[in-house]
Design an enzyme around this catalytic site. Structure first.
Site, PDB file in Angstrom:
ATOM      1  N   LYS A  29      39.920   1.982   2.418  1.00  0.00           N
ATOM      2  CA  LYS A  29      38.845   2.796   1.862  1.00  0.00           C
ATOM      3  C   LYS A  29      37.946   1.952   0.954  1.00  0.00           C
ATOM      4  O   LYS A  29      36.723   2.008   1.028  1.00  0.00           O
ATOM      5  CB  LYS A  29      39.428   3.975   1.067  1.00  0.00           C
ATOM      6  CG  LYS A  29      40.342   4.913   1.868  1.00  0.00           C
ATOM      7  CD  LYS A  29      39.573   5.716   2.885  1.00  0.00           C
ATOM      8  CE  LYS A  29      40.411   6.850   3.464  1.00  0.00           C
ATOM      9  NZ  LYS A  29      41.614   6.426   4.189  1.00  0.00           N
ATOM     10  N   LYS A  68      38.321  12.149  -0.652  1.00  0.00           N
ATOM     11  CA  LYS A  68      39.459  11.662   0.125  1.00  0.00           C
ATOM     12  C   LYS A  68      40.370  10.803  -0.742  1.00  0.00           C
ATOM     13  O   LYS A  68      39.908  10.123  -1.666  1.00  0.00           O
ATOM     14  CB  LYS A  68      38.983  10.863   1.344  1.00  0.00           C
ATOM     15  CG  LYS A  68      38.164   9.634   1.011  1.00  0.00           C
ATOM     16  CD  LYS A  68      37.747   8.853   2.262  1.00  0.00           C
ATOM     17  CE  LYS A  68      36.554   9.459   2.954  1.00  0.00           C
ATOM     18  NZ  LYS A  68      36.025   8.581   4.033  1.00  0.00           N
ATOM     19  N   ARG A 113      34.380   4.543  15.918  1.00  0.00           N
ATOM     20  CA  ARG A 113      35.228   3.386  15.662  1.00  0.00           C
ATOM     21  C   ARG A 113      34.626   2.185  16.406  1.00  0.00           C
ATOM     22  O   ARG A 113      34.599   2.150  17.637  1.00  0.00           O
ATOM     23  CB  ARG A 113      36.655   3.654  16.135  1.00  0.00           C
ATOM     24  CG  ARG A 113      37.575   2.430  16.180  1.00  0.00           C
ATOM     25  CD  ARG A 113      37.768   1.746  14.833  1.00  0.00           C
ATOM     26  NE  ARG A 113      38.218   2.639  13.785  1.00  0.00           N
ATOM     27  CZ  ARG A 113      39.481   3.004  13.606  1.00  0.00           C
ATOM     28  NH1 ARG A 113      40.431   2.560  14.419  1.00  0.00           N
ATOM     29  NH2 ARG A 113      39.797   3.808  12.603  1.00  0.00           N
ATOM     30  N   ARG A 131      36.451  16.776  10.048  1.00  0.00           N
ATOM     31  CA  ARG A 131      37.067  15.487  10.347  1.00  0.00           C
ATOM     32  C   ARG A 131      37.008  15.194  11.840  1.00  0.00           C
ATOM     33  O   ARG A 131      37.337  16.049  12.663  1.00  0.00           O
ATOM     34  CB  ARG A 131      38.524  15.478   9.893  1.00  0.00           C
ATOM     35  CG  ARG A 131      38.713  15.759   8.412  1.00  0.00           C
ATOM     36  CD  ARG A 131      40.173  15.982   8.067  1.00  0.00           C
ATOM     37  NE  ARG A 131      40.721  17.151   8.742  1.00  0.00           N
ATOM     38  CZ  ARG A 131      42.005  17.489   8.736  1.00  0.00           C
ATOM     39  NH1 ARG A 131      42.870  16.735   8.078  1.00  0.00           N
ATOM     40  NH2 ARG A 131      42.422  18.569   9.370  1.00  0.00           N
ATOM     41  N   ASN A 148      38.895  -0.611   8.580  1.00  0.00           N
ATOM     42  CA  ASN A 148      40.310  -0.499   8.933  1.00  0.00           C
ATOM     43  C   ASN A 148      40.858  -1.865   9.325  1.00  0.00           C
ATOM     44  O   ASN A 148      40.340  -2.512  10.236  1.00  0.00           O
ATOM     45  CB  ASN A 148      40.485   0.481  10.096  1.00  0.00           C
ATOM     46  CG  ASN A 148      40.047   1.885   9.727  1.00  0.00           C
ATOM     47  OD1 ASN A 148      40.830   2.657   9.199  1.00  0.00           O
ATOM     48  ND2 ASN A 148      38.793   2.214   9.993  1.00  0.00           N
TER      49      ASN A 148
END
Length: 319
Positions: free
Chosen positions: A126, A161, A211, A234, A284
């Site tokens: 994050k 979040k 992604r 989401r 990520n």
């Protein structure tokens, strides 16, 4: 080559969509040996080298269940492998942190680890996007309830979040009416004990949370747009999002080509960038996925690109 995958239990893999599975399959297709262990198998005794206590050499059965067979089980010295691929899923908790330290010691003993353990520690998924303010939405990281309330008053529509969440877990949207903001803050920051990330809500989420994969600093030409379903905010596949593969946009490429090579130079062979609309929302690095979904819908072999990059990295001097 002897490749050791440090991952979740093999028995838990959903091989129709698991990225680590297709990495293994492609490596086996090229004649490499595949070993697997879990982080809990890593052992370091004073005066000795880091080992995987019960590493398993595996082959594929070609079936859905069981999908693998164990050829051998033994204690494996990590430095005696050709490469270690760290694929433990989030959360990045204390045990993950300790595993990176054991893998770091294995590196000092001569092991090659991808992604590099120090780089995993230095790029919390994050927080890592905060290095790139030119691409990220307006974002606040804080423990302060007052700061979160002020941010909401300023932005009007926000996403909150936890920093250690995965798969869309613990993500909340609060609109202009502020409904349930207090309760959500209490849930996430636990009376100021835990840090929360707050971002301006991006309406482009309706078109998907994309992604974008970067392998060895090179951008995969297709992304997977994870589109929210049934009124969800989401898009995560684990939260019921629908995955739609598509060519990356000019903006996706701009972000990936700016961020990807920089992260690759730090030892991050595989990175998954999350992009909503025009904005980078997460970086990520622990266990990026979506290889199979992209291949199934476009025919682009992401696993082959990854193993190409892994072989190329191993052919280069360790750095």
């Amino acid at each position: 080559m002897k490749l050791l995958f440090v991952a979740d239990p093999l028995e838990s893999f959903k091989i129709h969509k698991d990225t680590t599975f297709v990495m293994m399959r492609e490596a086996l297709r090229r004649g490499h040996q595949i070993w697997a262990c879990e982080p809990q198998d890593l052992v370091w005794r004073s005066g000795g080298r880091v080992v995987a206590r019960q590493a398993r050499a595996i082959a594929l059965t070609g079936q859905t269940s069981p999908w693998f067979e164990v050829l051998a089980t033994q204690e494996l010295v990590l430095a005696e492998t050709d490469a270690i691929v760290m694929r433990k899923d989030p959360p990045f908790d204390s045990e993950f942190f300790y595993a990176t330290h054991l893998l770091g010691q294995a590196e000092r003993e001569g092991a090659r680890v991808f992604n590099k353990p120090a780089a995993l520690r230095d790029h919390p998924e994050k927080l890592a996007l905060m290095e790139f303010p030119q691409f990220c939405p307006t974002t606040l990281v804080t423990r302060s309830e007052a700061a979160i309330r002020a941010f909401h008053a300023e932005q009007g529509d926000i996403i909150l979040k936890p920093l250690d969440g995965m798969g869309g877990m613990g993500i909340f949207r609060v609109g202009a009416d502020g409904l349930n903001l207090g309760a959500i803050i209490e849930t996430l920051n636990k009376d100021g004990a835990e840090t929360v990330m707050v971002q301006r809500y991006l309406p482009a989420i309706k078109d998907g949370d994309k992604r974008v994969l970067v392998i060895g600093g090179k951008v995969v030409p297709f992304c997977l747009a994870r589109i929210p379903q049934g009124g969800e905010v989401r898009g995560n596949l684990a939260a019921g999002g629908k995955g739609v593969a598509q060519p990356i946009s000019a903006r996706d490429r701009e972000i990936a080509e700016a961020v990807g090579p920089l992260l690759a130079a730090r030892g991050l062979l595989l990175v998954g960038l999350d992009v909503i609309g025009e904005h980078l929302t997460e970086v990520n690095v622990t266990s990026p996925t979506c290889f199979q979904e992209i291949f199934d819908q476009t025919g682009f072999d992401v696993a082959a690109m990854f193993i190409d990059a892994l072989e190329g990295a191993l052919a280069a001097p360790a750095g």
